[in-house]
Every structure is written in structure tokens, then in C-alpha cells.
Design a protein around this motif. Structure first.
Motif, PDB file in Angstrom:
ATOM      1  N   SER A 369       0.768  -1.094   0.076  1.00 40.37           N
ATOM      2  CA  SER A 369       0.086   0.018   0.015  1.00 40.37           C
ATOM      3  C   SER A 369       0.846   1.197  -0.043  1.00 40.37           C
ATOM      4  CB  SER A 369      -0.978  -0.043   1.305  1.00 40.37           C
ATOM      5  OG  SER A 369      -1.929   1.085   1.017  1.00 40.37           O
ATOM      6  N   VAL A 370       0.251   2.402  -0.358  1.00 42.45           N
ATOM      7  CA  VAL A 370       1.062   3.528  -0.281  1.00 42.45           C
ATOM      8  C   VAL A 370       1.529   3.859   1.292  1.00 42.45           C
ATOM      9  CG1 VAL A 370       1.345   6.033  -1.054  1.00 42.45           C
ATOM     10  CG2 VAL A 370       0.172   4.571  -2.381  1.00 42.45           C
ATOM     11  N   VAL A 371       0.732   3.774   1.916  1.00 43.55           N
ATOM     12  CA  VAL A 371       0.565   4.050   3.589  1.00 43.55           C
ATOM     13  C   VAL A 371       0.442   2.703   4.237  1.00 43.55           C
ATOM     14  CG1 VAL A 371       0.372   5.561   5.588  1.00 43.55           C
ATOM     15  CG2 VAL A 371       0.281   6.313   3.282  1.00 43.55           C
ATOM     16  N   GLY A 372       1.600   2.453   5.143  1.00 46.92           N
ATOM     17  CA  GLY A 372       1.505   1.212   5.792  1.00 46.92           C
ATOM     18  C   GLY A 372       2.615   0.739   6.658  1.00 46.92           C
ATOM     19  N   PRO A 373       2.918  -0.070   7.561  1.00 43.90           N
ATOM     20  CA  PRO A 373       4.120  -0.435   7.900  1.00 43.90           C
ATOM     21  C   PRO A 373       5.087  -0.971   7.015  1.00 43.90           C
ATOM     22  CG  PRO A 373       2.574  -2.232   8.547  1.00 43.90           C
ATOM     23  CD  PRO A 373       1.797  -0.996   7.945  1.00 43.90           C
ATOM     24  N   ARG A 374       6.398  -0.577   7.240  1.00 44.53           N
ATOM     25  CA  ARG A 374       7.454  -1.061   6.320  1.00 44.53           C
ATOM     26  C   ARG A 374       7.580  -2.484   6.120  1.00 44.53           C
ATOM     27  NH1 ARG A 374       8.874   0.847   2.029  1.00 44.53           N
ATOM     28  NH2 ARG A 374      11.119   0.133   2.331  1.00 44.53           N
ATOM     29  N   PRO A 375       7.654  -3.235   4.935  1.00 42.94           N
ATOM     30  CA  PRO A 375       8.119  -4.731   4.890  1.00 42.94           C
ATOM     31  C   PRO A 375       9.478  -5.055   5.367  1.00 42.94           C
ATOM     32  CG  PRO A 375       8.312  -3.302   2.726  1.00 42.94           C
ATOM     33  CD  PRO A 375       7.760  -2.390   3.787  1.00 42.94           C
ATOM     34  N   LEU A 376       9.537  -6.058   5.898  1.00 38.55           N
ATOM     35  CA  LEU A 376      10.829  -6.256   6.765  1.00 38.55           C
ATOM     36  C   LEU A 376      11.707  -7.464   6.119  1.00 38.55           C
ATOM     37  CD1 LEU A 376       9.568  -5.523  10.448  1.00 38.55           C
ATOM     38  CD2 LEU A 376      10.546  -4.174   9.007  1.00 38.55           C
ATOM     39  N   SER A 404       5.366   5.149   6.278  1.00 37.83           N
ATOM     40  CA  SER A 404       4.405   4.965   7.391  1.00 37.83           C
ATOM     41  C   SER A 404       4.848   6.008   8.539  1.00 37.83           C
ATOM     42  CB  SER A 404       4.722   3.596   8.079  1.00 37.83           C
ATOM     43  OG  SER A 404       6.063   3.359   8.607  1.00 37.83           O
ATOM     44  N   ILE A 405       4.332   6.040   9.721  1.00 36.38           N
ATOM     45  CA  ILE A 405       4.237   7.000  10.744  1.00 36.38           C
ATOM     46  C   ILE A 405       5.870   6.466  11.419  1.00 36.38           C
ATOM     47  CG2 ILE A 405       3.906   7.841  13.115  1.00 36.38           C
ATOM     48  CD1 ILE A 405       1.084   7.066  12.369  1.00 36.38           C
ATOM     49  N   ASP A 437      -5.649  10.860   6.815  1.00 38.39           N
ATOM     50  CA  ASP A 437      -4.537  10.652   7.426  1.00 38.39           C
ATOM     51  C   ASP A 437      -3.421   9.981   6.557  1.00 38.39           C
ATOM     52  OD1 ASP A 437      -5.652  11.311   9.869  1.00 38.39           O
ATOM     53  OD2 ASP A 437      -6.409   9.097  10.235  1.00 38.39           O
ATOM     54  N   ASP A 438      -3.839   9.390   5.495  1.00 40.38           N
ATOM     55  CA  ASP A 438      -2.806   8.976   4.540  1.00 40.38           C
ATOM     56  C   ASP A 438      -2.370  10.201   3.613  1.00 40.38           C
ATOM     57  OD1 ASP A 438      -3.255   6.176   5.081  1.00 40.38           O
ATOM     58  OD2 ASP A 438      -4.020   5.741   3.197  1.00 40.38           O
ATOM     59  N   VAL A 439      -2.924  11.105   3.422  1.00 37.82           N
ATOM     60  CA  VAL A 439      -2.669  12.292   2.778  1.00 37.82           C
ATOM     61  C   VAL A 439      -1.491  12.958   3.477  1.00 37.82           C
ATOM     62  CG1 VAL A 439      -3.197  14.319   1.638  1.00 37.82           C
ATOM     63  CG2 VAL A 439      -4.573  12.526   1.141  1.00 37.82           C
ATOM     64  N   GLN A 440      -1.587  13.121   5.057  1.00 40.52           N
ATOM     65  CA  GLN A 440      -0.920  13.960   5.799  1.00 40.52           C
ATOM     66  C   GLN A 440       0.380  13.008   5.847  1.00 40.52           C
ATOM     67  OE1 GLN A 440      -3.224  14.138   9.510  1.00 40.52           O
ATOM     68  NE2 GLN A 440      -2.791  16.354   9.367  1.00 40.52           N
ATOM     69  N   LEU A 441       0.286  11.736   5.974  1.00 37.81           N
ATOM     70  CA  LEU A 441       1.664  10.848   6.060  1.00 37.81           C
ATOM     71  C   LEU A 441       2.342  11.025   4.943  1.00 37.81           C
ATOM     72  CD1 LEU A 441       0.415   7.844   7.960  1.00 37.81           C
ATOM     73  CD2 LEU A 441       2.049   9.699   8.894  1.00 37.81           C
ATOM     74  N   ILE A 442       1.645  11.396   3.708  1.00 40.23           N
ATOM     75  CA  ILE A 442       2.437  11.304   2.243  1.00 40.23           C
ATOM     76  C   ILE A 442       3.060  12.679   2.239  1.00 40.23           C
ATOM     77  CG2 ILE A 442       2.021  11.864  -0.174  1.00 40.23           C
ATOM     78  CD1 ILE A 442      -0.124   9.476   0.038  1.00 40.23           C
ATOM     79  N   PHE A 443       2.361  13.874   2.652  1.00 41.26           N
ATOM     80  CA  PHE A 443       2.980  14.999   2.727  1.00 41.26           C
ATOM     81  C   PHE A 443       4.331  15.208   3.844  1.00 41.26           C
ATOM     82  CE2 PHE A 443      -0.897  17.205   0.950  1.00 41.26           C
ATOM     83  CZ  PHE A 443      -0.425  17.730  -0.149  1.00 41.26           C
ATOM     84  N   THR A 445       5.939  12.823   4.348  1.00 39.20           N
ATOM     85  CA  THR A 445       7.272  12.161   3.576  1.00 39.20           C
ATOM     86  C   THR A 445       7.876  12.823   2.442  1.00 39.20           C
ATOM     87  OG1 THR A 445       5.995   9.824   4.019  1.00 39.20           O
ATOM     88  CG2 THR A 445       7.600   9.849   2.413  1.00 39.20           C
ATOM     89  N   VAL A 446       6.658  13.628   1.939  1.00 40.30           N
ATOM     90  CA  VAL A 446       7.528  14.527   0.663  1.00 40.30           C
ATOM     91  C   VAL A 446       8.537  15.447   1.351  1.00 40.30           C
ATOM     92  CG1 VAL A 446       7.054  16.314  -0.811  1.00 40.30           C
ATOM     93  CG2 VAL A 446       5.514  14.054  -0.801  1.00 40.30           C
ATOM     94  N   GLN A 447       8.148  15.925   2.705  1.00 47.00           N
ATOM     95  CA  GLN A 447       9.157  17.055   3.266  1.00 47.00           C
ATOM     96  C   GLN A 447      10.306  16.268   3.676  1.00 47.00           C
ATOM     97  OE1 GLN A 447       7.581  18.214   7.083  1.00 47.00           O
ATOM     98  NE2 GLN A 447       8.583  20.152   7.090  1.00 47.00           N
ATOM     99  N   VAL A 448      10.224  15.037   4.197  1.00 50.81           N
ATOM    100  CA  VAL A 448      11.586  14.304   4.355  1.00 50.81           C
ATOM    101  C   VAL A 448      12.165  14.226   3.180  1.00 50.81           C
ATOM    102  CG1 VAL A 448      12.605  12.233   4.922  1.00 50.81           C
ATOM    103  CG2 VAL A 448      10.807  13.010   6.449  1.00 50.81           C
ATOM    104  N   MET A 449      11.798  13.989   2.037  1.00 48.78           N
ATOM    105  CA  MET A 449      12.628  13.922   0.977  1.00 48.78           C
ATOM    106  C   MET A 449      13.167  15.056   0.261  1.00 48.78           C
ATOM    107  SD  MET A 449       9.656  11.578  -1.240  1.00 48.78           S
ATOM    108  CE  MET A 449      10.712  11.445  -2.791  1.00 48.78           C
ATOM    109  N   VAL A 450      12.384  16.149   0.397  1.00 46.31           N
ATOM    110  CA  VAL A 450      12.870  17.499   0.150  1.00 46.31           C
ATOM    111  C   VAL A 450      14.023  17.911   0.873  1.00 46.31           C
ATOM    112  CG1 VAL A 450      12.161  19.858  -0.243  1.00 46.31           C
ATOM    113  CG2 VAL A 450      10.873  18.081  -1.103  1.00 46.31           C
ATOM    114  N   LEU A 451      13.890  17.612   2.025  1.00 47.83           N
ATOM    115  CA  LEU A 451      14.934  18.182   2.964  1.00 47.83           C
ATOM    116  C   LEU A 451      16.216  17.282   3.254  1.00 47.83           C
ATOM    117  CD1 LEU A 451      12.715  19.412   5.918  1.00 47.83           C
ATOM    118  CD2 LEU A 451      13.710  20.885   4.214  1.00 47.83           C
ATOM    119  N   GLY A 452      15.966  15.932   2.361  1.00 49.27           N
ATOM    120  CA  GLY A 452      16.899  15.042   2.602  1.00 49.27           C
ATOM    121  C   GLY A 452      17.291  14.437   3.958  1.00 49.27           C
TER     122      GLY A 452
END
Length: 455
Positions: A369-376, A404-405, A437-443, A445-452
Motif C-alpha cells: 500500500s502507499v501508507v502502511g508499516p514497512r516490509p521487513l 509510515s509513521i 490521514d494517508d494524505v497527511q503522512l504522504i505530505f 514524507t515529501v517533506q523528508v524527501m525535499v529536506l534530505g
């Protein structure tokens, strides 16, 4: 005499919205044509009539004005209203298209009508909510209630209304049936003397016979009886009541997204979002592909077996960020910026999370899924099965996600402590689901990507 008027507020909103729809139409007509003198003589009066009929049909189908005192909140009312307006606009557009009258009317006037309608109705709802809150806090328009029971559950009911005075519930006592007929007589005396609107019965403190007697008593005095089971032990599992014929069945949802609507909504969001990313992000995909191809010998893509929903294994796709001979150093977690296995371009990809982009292919295939716990990795699975088996198995009830969160707040986990910390964050996601909630987490994540800030 009871001093409130049940059912009036929905009717007020209904007729006020009808009036505002017509007023918005006329104001938009006046602004567009600068004259309302000839309004009744042209085709716009017919369009207004159709708009009213379609609005009545829409609100009837969606039950826009079906709400109670407890469910009357600005956000819920606005959401129901906007849903009806969206459908109304679609139906009116379809009507104009099918009757081939679209060119006869002004698009500017059409859009301005909806703009005014949404604005004025939203303001009216906000004003109504504020007025009711102030009016009830002042002691008017209240419901009288009492509680049968003296335990912890009864205290929780009282605290709920005591903390929400804007709901307009006034407390008149807490009683106990005592297990004998005199207890019922005492309850009836209070109901009759105070003219109670509601009587809350804590089922854990009453027998079946007492409940039946209280219901009969409520019928005699037109008092609404509310039976309160003790759900505290499993309320976090989102218990719901289903009726099998005449028998109520309490269903405890032991896994997230167990309803058909939630599954459908989440899958639809995943598909639409992934397709948009794959199309709009095609230039980025190509640039990353070219950068890896030029700077590091070997394949562009990297695939690895991970644990998915219900523990089923699948191959995850990523842009390769390590040397092709990285496995010769043994299977181990990344050591961050000092890891000699990571290529120069790989460091950039990891910091910006661009190495995760090919996982949208996994989303389209239904493995993620786009948002969900990371596969391990299997290594991490074994670690968590030993450290927190129950909580980890709860995570396995949903599809893993690209973000994910836990991934945002903790990042890559290379120790038991970090894995458990990330697990606790991801468990928060399972409590409730919404596209918002999914859209919030995506935003985020985008912030993390832009800020590196990817780890």
C-alpha cells in the motif's frame, strides 16, 4: 414541561439551505447580467426549478439532514453538505449535457451560484454551532438525564456530559436498583418528578428482569431508555453492533480495514495515487535510472524478498543504492553514511528516499500500500517476533507500505530497540483509517524527501 424541541434543527437547516440555494442563484444572475427584471421571462427560471427539484432528490437520497444532538458537529455537517453539493452539481451538469442546453446558460453564473451557496451555507452552519454551544452553556435547551448504576461505567457517562456542556445534558442523579422492586419504584419517582428525557442503565449492574421493568417504566413516562453495556475491555477494537434478524450481535473487528468500504477506499486511493505518481514522475524515474547506469556498473533495479501481509513473502523493488558485490560482506543493516557498500549516487537516493520509487509497482500489483508499516527482512521479522510477538502480528494484518509513521519518525531500524520503537509508531496507524490521514503522512514524507532527511 420539557423546554426543548426535538427535530427542529434539521428542518431549519433544510429549509435554510433551500432558501440559500435560490438566493445564491439570484445573486449570481444579478452579478452576471446586472438585471433581474427579466428573470421570470427567460429560461433561467426553469433552470432554478430543476435545481430545486434535484436538490430535494439529492438530500433525500443522502439523508443530509439526518443527525442527532450528539452527532451535530460542524465538521460532520459540512462534510455531509459538501457531499450533497458535489452530487447536485454533477446531476445538474449531466442534465444540461443530456438536454443539450449547456450553451443556453452562463457557465460563470452556474459556478458562481455554487460558490455563493457553499459559502453562505457553511457560514450558517458555523453560526448555528456557535449559537447552540453558547445557548446550552447558558443553561437553555437541555436534556435531563439520570444514571442507573454507581460503578466506574456510570462515572464515565457522567464525566462525558460534564466535559461537554455544549451538548446540553443536565445531570439529575445516580441511582441503584438494589435488586428489589423498591429500587424500581425509586427510579420511577425520579423519572416522574424530574421529567427525565433519558435514563442511562449500566447493564453490568442490572438483572434482565430489572432492565425489562425499567423499559416498561420508560414507556409510561415517555422517557428514552439507553442501555449501556460495558465495552471498555474491547472498545479499542472498534466494536460494532449488527442485527441478525431481531438479535443484536456485537462484532469486534480484530483486524484493521475489515469492512468492505474501508478496503475498497484504501485500494482505490492506492491505485489512483500510484498511477498519478508513475505518470507525473516519469522524468524523475528516467533521471535516476540514467544516474545509476552512468555512475555504477550493474543493474539499475534491486529486488529483495520481504515479509508482507499475513507474513507472505514477496519481492520488493527499489533503485539500487549499493554496489553489486555488497552481499559478499554478509547480510547486514546499512551503517548509514559510513557504509562502504553504498554508492555515491546511492547516498543521495537514500537521503531523498528516491530509491523507494519503484515500490509503486508493488502497490499496483497489490503487494503493498502507499501508507502502511514497512516490509521487513526475515532477520527483522525474527527479531520482532521475539521482542513483541503480539504487536508485530497485528502489523502483519495490513499490507506493508512505502511510507509510515514509524518510517518518518524513526527511519531505518538496525537494532531491537529501534525496531520496537518504530513498531509502536506504526501501531498508531491501525487504530483508525481515513484518506486524510494517508494524505497527511504522504505530505510529511515529501517533506523528508525535499529536506534530505531520509535515514
Amino acid at each position: 414541561m420539557k423546554n426543548h424541541y426535538p427535530g427542529i434543527l434539521p428542518k431549519v437547516h433544510l429549509w435554510l439551505d433551500v432558501a440559500l440555494l435560490n438566493l445564491s442563484f439570484l445573486v449570481a444572475y444579478l452579478i452576471r447580467f446586472d438585471n433581474v427584471a427579466g428573470f421570470l421571462e427567460n429560461e433561467y427560471v426553469n433552470l432554478l426549478l430543476v435545481a430545486n427539484l434535484v436538490w430535494i432528490f439529492t438530500i433525500h437520497i443522502f439523508k443530509t439532514y439526518l443527525f442527532t444532538r450528539l452527532s451535530y458537529h460542524f465538521n460532520t455537517q459540512l462534510a455531509a453538505f459538501l457531499k450533497a453539493v458535489t452530487v447536485h452539481g454533477a446531476l445538474m451538469t449531466a442534465f444540461l449535457y443530456l438536454t443539450k442546453q449547456g450553451e443556453d446558460y452562463s457557465r460563470y453564473q452556474f459556478l458562481m451560484t455554487y460558490g455563493f451557496f457553499i459559502l453562505t451555507s457553511s457560514l450558517s452552519r458555523g453560526a448555528a454551532v456557535i449559537f447552540l454551544k453558547m445557548y446550552r452553556q447558558a443553561g437553555y435547551n437541555y436534556n435531563r438525564y439520570a444514571i442507573v448504576g454507581r460503578g466506574e461505567l456510570a462515572q464515565l457517562i457522567r464525566e462525558f456530559y460534564n466535559d461537554r456542556k455544549e451538548l446540553g445534558y443536565r445531570y439529575y442523579g445516580m441511582l441503584h436498583s438494589h435488586g428489589d422492586p423498591n429500587g424500581i419504584n425509586e427510579i420511577e419517582s425520579l423519572v416522574k418528578g424530574k421529567q427525565l428525557d433519558y435514563l442511562y442503565c449500566c447493564l453490568s449492574e442490572m438483572t434482565d428482569e430489572q432492565v425489562r421493568e425499567v423499559i416498561k417504566m420508560g414507556e409510561r413516562h415517555r422517557t428514552q431508555i439507553r442501555l449501556v453495556p460495558d465495552f471498555r475491555g474491547f472498545v479499542t477494537n472498534m466494536a460494532s453492533i449488527e442485527y441478525h434478524d431481531m438479535y443484536p450481535i456485537i462484532q469486534v473487528n480484530t483486524k484493521p480495514f475489515s469492512s468492505f468500504n474501508e478496503q475498497t477506499l484504501k485500494r482505490a486511493f492506492d491505485l489512483v495515487f500510484s498511477v498519478i505518481v508513475m505518470i507525473l514522475g516519469a522524468p524523475i524515474f528516467f533521471l535516476v535510472w540514467a544516474a545509476i547506469k552512468i555512475t555504477s556498473p550493474g543493474p539499475v533495479f534491486f529486488k529483495q524478498q520481504r515479509s508482507g501481509r499475513w507474513g507472505e513473502l514477496f519481492y520488493i523493488y527499489k533503485f539500487r543504492s549499493m554496489r553489486v558485490d555488497a552481499d559478499k560482506m554478509g547480510l547486514q543493516h546499512s551503517k548509514g553514511d559510513d557504509d562502504p557498500r553504498i554508492t555515491p549516487i546511492g547516498r543521495i537516493l537514500r537521503k531523498s528516499r528516491l530509491d523507494e520509487l519503484p515500490q509503486f509497482i508493488n502497490v499496483l500489483k497489490g503487494e503493498m500500500s502507499v501508507v502502511g508499516p514497512r516490509p521487513l527482512y526475515k532477520y527483522d521479522v525474527d527479531m520482532l517476533m521475539e521482542a513483541a510477538p503480539h504487536d508485530f502480528q497485528r502489523l502483519l494484518t495490513v499490507k506493508p507500505g512505502i511510507t509510515s509513521i514509524g518510517q518518518i519518525n524513526v527511519g531505518y531500524a538496525d537494532t531491537v530497540a529501534k525496531n520496537v520503537e518504530r513498531l509502536k509508531y506504526d501501531l498508531q496507524y491501525l487504530k483508525s483509517y481515513s484518506v486524510f490521514d494517508d494524505v497527511q503522512l504522504i505530505f510529511r514524507t515529501v517533506q523528508v524527501m525535499v529536506l534530505g532527511r531520509g535515514q
